[in-house]
Scaffold this motif. Structure first.
Motif, PDB file in Angstrom:
ATOM      1  N   GLY A  10       0.830  -1.333  -0.005  1.00  0.00           N
ATOM      2  CA  GLY A  10      -0.111   0.109  -0.156  1.00  0.00           C
ATOM      3  C   GLY A  10       0.743   1.318  -0.022  1.00  0.00           C
ATOM      4  N   THR A  11       0.078   2.380   0.525  1.00  0.00           N
ATOM      5  CA  THR A  11       0.791   3.550   0.671  1.00  0.00           C
ATOM      6  C   THR A  11       0.709   4.297   2.046  1.00  0.00           C
ATOM      7  OG1 THR A  11       0.050   4.100  -1.378  1.00  0.00           O
ATOM      8  CG2 THR A  11       0.601   5.782  -0.246  1.00  0.00           C
ATOM      9  N   ARG A  12       1.904   4.592   2.539  1.00  0.00           N
ATOM     10  CA  ARG A  12       1.945   5.442   3.619  1.00  0.00           C
ATOM     11  C   ARG A  12       1.888   6.764   3.388  1.00  0.00           C
ATOM     12  NH1 ARG A  12       1.357   4.504   8.527  1.00  0.00           N
ATOM     13  NH2 ARG A  12       2.384   2.436   8.257  1.00  0.00           N
ATOM     14  N   MET A  13       0.957   7.677   3.889  1.00  0.00           N
ATOM     15  CA  MET A  13       0.772   9.138   3.610  1.00  0.00           C
ATOM     16  C   MET A  13       1.003   9.619   4.899  1.00  0.00           C
ATOM     17  SD  MET A  13      -2.726  10.907   2.569  1.00  0.00           S
ATOM     18  CE  MET A  13      -3.213  11.154   4.165  1.00  0.00           C
ATOM     19  N   GLN A  14       1.777  10.809   4.545  1.00  0.00           N
ATOM     20  CA  GLN A  14       2.200  11.532   6.079  1.00  0.00           C
ATOM     21  C   GLN A  14       1.626  12.972   5.631  1.00  0.00           C
ATOM     22  OE1 GLN A  14       6.315  10.735   5.136  1.00  0.00           O
ATOM     23  NE2 GLN A  14       6.644  10.210   7.214  1.00  0.00           N
ATOM     24  N   PHE A  15       0.851  13.383   6.542  1.00  0.00           N
ATOM     25  CA  PHE A  15      -0.141  14.508   6.426  1.00  0.00           C
ATOM     26  C   PHE A  15       0.635  15.452   7.318  1.00  0.00           C
ATOM     27  CE2 PHE A  15      -3.364  17.342   8.181  1.00  0.00           C
ATOM     28  CZ  PHE A  15      -4.196  17.483   7.082  1.00  0.00           C
ATOM     29  N   LEU A  16       0.670  16.870   7.011  1.00  0.00           N
ATOM     30  CA  LEU A  16       1.219  17.942   7.624  1.00  0.00           C
ATOM     31  C   LEU A  16       0.362  19.162   7.535  1.00  0.00           C
ATOM     32  CD1 LEU A  16       3.458  18.578  10.126  1.00  0.00           C
ATOM     33  CD2 LEU A  16       4.645  19.487   7.908  1.00  0.00           C
ATOM     34  N   GLN A  17      -0.143  19.885   8.661  1.00  0.00           N
ATOM     35  CA  GLN A  17      -0.897  21.061   8.428  1.00  0.00           C
ATOM     36  C   GLN A  17      -0.408  22.104   9.313  1.00  0.00           C
ATOM     37  OE1 GLN A  17      -5.227  20.852   8.557  1.00  0.00           O
ATOM     38  NE2 GLN A  17      -5.519  23.023   7.821  1.00  0.00           N
ATOM     39  N   THR A  18      -0.101  23.249   8.966  1.00  0.00           N
ATOM     40  CA  THR A  18       0.412  24.132  10.096  1.00  0.00           C
ATOM     41  C   THR A  18      -0.465  25.407   9.782  1.00  0.00           C
ATOM     42  OG1 THR A  18       2.125  24.916   8.277  1.00  0.00           O
ATOM     43  CG2 THR A  18       2.843  23.269   9.805  1.00  0.00           C
ATOM     44  N   GLY A  19      -0.180  26.384  10.717  1.00  0.00           N
ATOM     45  CA  GLY A  19      -0.861  27.650  10.503  1.00  0.00           C
ATOM     46  C   GLY A  19      -2.059  27.987  11.384  1.00  0.00           C
ATOM     47  N   PHE A  20      -2.270  27.310  12.394  1.00  0.00           N
ATOM     48  CA  PHE A  20      -3.627  27.393  13.205  1.00  0.00           C
ATOM     49  C   PHE A  20      -3.390  28.459  14.046  1.00  0.00           C
ATOM     50  CE2 PHE A  20      -3.273  22.745  12.081  1.00  0.00           C
ATOM     51  CZ  PHE A  20      -4.236  22.608  11.466  1.00  0.00           C
ATOM     52  N   PRO A  21      -4.658  29.465  14.294  1.00  0.00           N
ATOM     53  CA  PRO A  21      -4.562  30.546  15.010  1.00  0.00           C
ATOM     54  C   PRO A  21      -4.247  30.110  16.453  1.00  0.00           C
ATOM     55  CG  PRO A  21      -6.784  30.106  14.172  1.00  0.00           C
ATOM     56  CD  PRO A  21      -5.834  29.295  13.499  1.00  0.00           C
ATOM     57  N   ASN A  22      -4.730  29.178  16.759  1.00  0.00           N
ATOM     58  CA  ASN A  22      -4.964  28.543  18.566  1.00  0.00           C
ATOM     59  C   ASN A  22      -5.022  27.224  18.347  1.00  0.00           C
ATOM     60  OD1 ASN A  22      -7.623  27.988  18.481  1.00  0.00           O
ATOM     61  ND2 ASN A  22      -8.184  30.322  18.418  1.00  0.00           N
ATOM     62  N   GLU A  23      -5.059  26.573  19.763  1.00  0.00           N
ATOM     63  CA  GLU A  23      -4.694  25.160  19.862  1.00  0.00           C
ATOM     64  C   GLU A  23      -6.063  24.825  19.847  1.00  0.00           C
ATOM     65  OE1 GLU A  23      -3.535  22.088  23.384  1.00  0.00           O
ATOM     66  OE2 GLU A  23      -2.978  23.916  23.402  1.00  0.00           O
ATOM     67  N   GLU A  24      -7.413  25.555  19.837  1.00  0.00           N
ATOM     68  CA  GLU A  24      -8.736  25.115  19.827  1.00  0.00           C
ATOM     69  C   GLU A  24      -9.078  24.603  18.388  1.00  0.00           C
ATOM     70  OE1 GLU A  24     -13.190  26.530  20.143  1.00  0.00           O
ATOM     71  OE2 GLU A  24     -11.755  27.952  20.565  1.00  0.00           O
ATOM     72  N   HIS A  25      -8.340  25.437  17.347  1.00  0.00           N
ATOM     73  CA  HIS A  25      -8.453  25.105  16.042  1.00  0.00           C
ATOM     74  C   HIS A  25      -7.739  23.986  15.300  1.00  0.00           C
ATOM     75  CE1 HIS A  25     -11.130  28.354  14.851  1.00  0.00           C
ATOM     76  NE2 HIS A  25     -10.445  29.042  15.653  1.00  0.00           N
ATOM     77  N   LEU A  26      -6.502  23.812  16.200  1.00  0.00           N
ATOM     78  CA  LEU A  26      -5.653  22.698  15.742  1.00  0.00           C
ATOM     79  C   LEU A  26      -6.436  21.506  16.134  1.00  0.00           C
ATOM     80  CD1 LEU A  26      -2.396  21.649  15.516  1.00  0.00           C
ATOM     81  CD2 LEU A  26      -3.078  21.182  17.888  1.00  0.00           C
ATOM     82  N   THR A  27      -7.018  21.372  17.633  1.00  0.00           N
ATOM     83  CA  THR A  27      -7.787  20.148  18.153  1.00  0.00           C
ATOM     84  C   THR A  27      -8.947  19.809  17.142  1.00  0.00           C
ATOM     85  OG1 THR A  27      -7.038  20.851  20.313  1.00  0.00           O
ATOM     86  CG2 THR A  27      -8.750  19.175  19.974  1.00  0.00           C
ATOM     87  N   GLY A  28      -9.745  20.962  16.628  1.00  0.00           N
ATOM     88  CA  GLY A  28     -10.999  20.658  15.734  1.00  0.00           C
ATOM     89  C   GLY A  28     -10.355  20.166  14.597  1.00  0.00           C
TER      90      GLY A  28
END
Length: 181
Positions: free
Chosen positions: A105-123
């Motif tokens: 199969g495939t290993r997919m590494q996902f990365l997202q940066t730039g959240f205004p606060n921890e609440e948005h990161l958690t959501g």
């Protein structure tokens, strides 16, 4: 230790890197799996090229959320990077995906940066975790392995896009019809 402004997810999918990568590239394929459980896309516009824009309207229970961005890097079967803007919540971020062959199969590494606060990161972590679980489930069904959602019917053997869209529709219907605890 995790960085408070960085969402990193690592998933293995039962499909070749080229196939998993392609599922991010075309509106009829993306709309079959995108969105956390219970959401679906009512608008899916994709200009899949560096500098091209994308725009999605995610809907749940009649409430719509618009997200959009621009593709910055596209390396077929290997890498995808795009901006991700969710104006309703003030999120302006960058998403980076890396696709690597691993086993069958495939290993997919996902990365997202730039959240205004921890609440948005958690959501977003909850949203992406749900979305990628739906994608994984659809790939398992297409491979004839079965579903982690036992209420879904067996996959049809017609075109891939039709199979993905129908499975997503049935999953969402079963989710919204299920009685509460």
């Amino acid at each position: 230790m995790t960085h408070p402004n960085l969402l990193s997810l690592d998933r293995h999918f039962a499909a070749a890197p080229g196939f998993v990568f392609a599922l991010w590239s075309h509106p009829s394929l993306v709309s079959a799996w995108w969105g956390p459980e219970g959401h679906h896309l009512t608008t899916c516009e994709i200009d899949f090229r560096p500098g091209g824009n994308w725009r999605f309207d995610m809907t749940r229970d009649g409430e719509s959320h618009r997200i959009h961005g621009t593709y910055h890097q596209i390396v077929p079967q290997e890498r995808l990077m795009f901006s991700y803007r969710f104006p309703e919540f003030g999120v302006q971020s960058i998403v980076s995906l890396r696709f690597t062959a691993e086993g069958q199969g495939t290993r997919m590494q996902f990365l997202q940066t730039g959240f205004p606060n921890e609440e948005h990161l958690t959501g977003h972590k909850g949203g992406w975790t749900s979305t990628l679980a739906i994608l994984e489930d659809l790939l398992l069904r297409l491979n004839g392995i079965g579903s982690v959602y036992p209420t879904l019917p067996p996959a049809r053997l017609s075109g891939v896009a039709e199979d993905l869209a129908e499975a997503r529709r049935r999953h969402d219907a079963a989710t919204t019809a299920a009685p509460g605890p």
